[in-house]
Enzyme design. Sequence first.
Site, PDB file in Angstrom:
ATOM      1  N   LYS A 175       4.614   9.376   8.722  1.00  0.00           N
ATOM      2  CA  LYS A 175       4.415   8.903  10.100  1.00  0.00           C
ATOM      3  C   LYS A 175       5.428   9.475  11.105  1.00  0.00           C
ATOM      4  O   LYS A 175       5.255  10.598  11.550  1.00  0.00           O
ATOM      5  CB  LYS A 175       4.372   7.375  10.128  1.00  0.00           C
ATOM      6  N   ASP A 196       9.376   2.679  -0.179  1.00  0.00           N
ATOM      7  CA  ASP A 196       8.336   3.362   0.587  1.00  0.00           C
ATOM      8  C   ASP A 196       8.616   3.050   2.056  1.00  0.00           C
ATOM      9  O   ASP A 196       8.283   1.967   2.551  1.00  0.00           O
ATOM     10  CB  ASP A 196       6.963   2.855   0.151  1.00  0.00           C
ATOM     11  N   TYR A 242       0.859  -1.184   0.000  1.00  0.00           N
ATOM     12  CA  TYR A 242       0.000   0.000   0.000  1.00  0.00           C
ATOM     13  C   TYR A 242       0.891   1.227   0.000  1.00  0.00           C
ATOM     14  O   TYR A 242       1.794   1.342   0.835  1.00  0.00           O
ATOM     15  CB  TYR A 242      -0.890  -0.019   1.259  1.00  0.00           C
TER      16      TYR A 242
HETATM   17  N1  HOZ Z   1      -3.905   2.889   6.215  1.00  0.00           N
HETATM   18  C1  HOZ Z   1      -3.418   3.108   7.509  1.00  0.00           C
HETATM   19  C2  HOZ Z   1      -2.667   1.948   8.040  1.00  0.00           C
HETATM   20  N2  HOZ Z   1      -2.012   1.147   7.100  1.00  0.00           N
HETATM   21  C3  HOZ Z   1      -4.543   3.425   8.459  1.00  0.00           C
HETATM   22  C4  HOZ Z   1      -4.588   4.854   8.708  1.00  0.00           C
HETATM   23  C5  HOZ Z   1      -5.628   5.271   9.734  1.00  0.00           C
HETATM   24  O1  HOZ Z   1      -6.737   4.765   9.722  1.00  0.00           O
HETATM   25  O2  HOZ Z   1      -5.317   6.124  10.519  1.00  0.00           O
END
Ligand code: HOZ
Length: 429
Positions: free
Chosen positions: A265, A237, A142
């Site tokens: 992050k 990534d 992702y």
């Molecule tokens: N897609 C995020 C974790 N892989 C989740 C982000 C969120 O819901 O804060």
Amino acid sequence: MTTSKALFERAQMYIPGGVNSPVRAFKSVGGTPVFFREAKGSVLVDVEGNEYVDYIGSWGPMILGHCHPPVLEALKTAADASTSFGGPTALETDIAELICGMMPGVEKVRMVNSGTEACMSAIRVARAFTHREKFIKFEGCYHGHSDAFLIKAGSGAITLGVPNSPGVTSGTAKDTLLARYNDLADVEEVLNKNKGEVAAIIIEPVAGNMGCIPPKQGFLEGLRKLCDAHGALLIFDEVMTGFRLSEGGAHKRFNIQPDMVCMGKIIGGGLPVGAFGGREDIMNMVAPLGPVYQAGTLSGNPLAMSCGYTLLKELNEHPAIFEELEEKTAYLESGMRNVFDKYQLKVCLNRVGSMLSFHFDVDEVYNFDDACAADAEYFKKVFHGMLKRGVYLAPSAFETLFISRTHSKELLDKTILALDETLQEIEGA
Ligand code: HOZ
């Protein structure tokens, strides 16, 4: 008393699905999402006053725990000076210099506002640099929600069963080529079928969006060689792994030099930030120095830069933190393994550094198909068993657990005990 249930009902009236990011809605585990009030260290408190050991850490940024005092201090000082200038500040150069010093693969860096922006911008730059249009991504990885990446995407996209999102045009999708994670022969075949057309290979060097999946020995090295042989750029990534698997991220830990790195992050210390960086000749393509356009009103925002700088500086000055994280997570892993063994469960528990996940009823998980073969129903039961015992796991098997410095032995032991009790309940032992 306000309850999560009441807040969720109200939220659904005004917010699609009641949440601002799909995984939070608990669709894959069922039940009502927990609405939070506050957090300190590694303990979350919900609106009803219930406490949980936190294993998402805001999906990674809280590596030193929630409300880390130096970060809060930096935030307050920055806010007193202004929340946004829309013009340059010295702090942006301070953090850029720090990142370039910490990450071997980054000579220049551009700040953006999220990991999504970082990845979509990196691909644009790679295309411009190579004069090629296609790129390879891995099934189940992702890279945020921009159109080109929502093809067999991981994280919430798999959780909700929409790995290929409607709204992505076939014109966009045709330039995204897919390969199997941990399968160099597959990557080579895709490159050979598209000779001279692939701008880049983008990869999570440790996959974190189909559970946690480590790269097999030689896989990342092999990708480096294939990129060199085919004139494609290698983009790591490191939104999850950056500043987590070592102070220089996964590429420093595994000693592989990518051409570009995407960050997010931890880099914002819990505020919304992303960044992309890489080799100087490639990054010099970015506007205003080069022709590749990329911009943002809140890019380099002083609040986010202050928090990010403070956190990164601490990680850089105290590399022993990474050993501590490794030890804590290994302790948790071994405690969990003992519990799984006690109930003779077939579980694949993957861990790299302070990232960890478990997939039930499978021996090995090395790629997207392996992750999809796991028993999702069993995960749901475990998730809810843990939740009611005060442990907040990621609400989907296609996510990773993040361990922070504030996970004390007491919290880790509480987690292991909760797992034991949960399995005892499920297995009826
Ligand atoms: N897609 C995020 C974790 N892989 C989740 C982000 C969120 O819901 O804060």
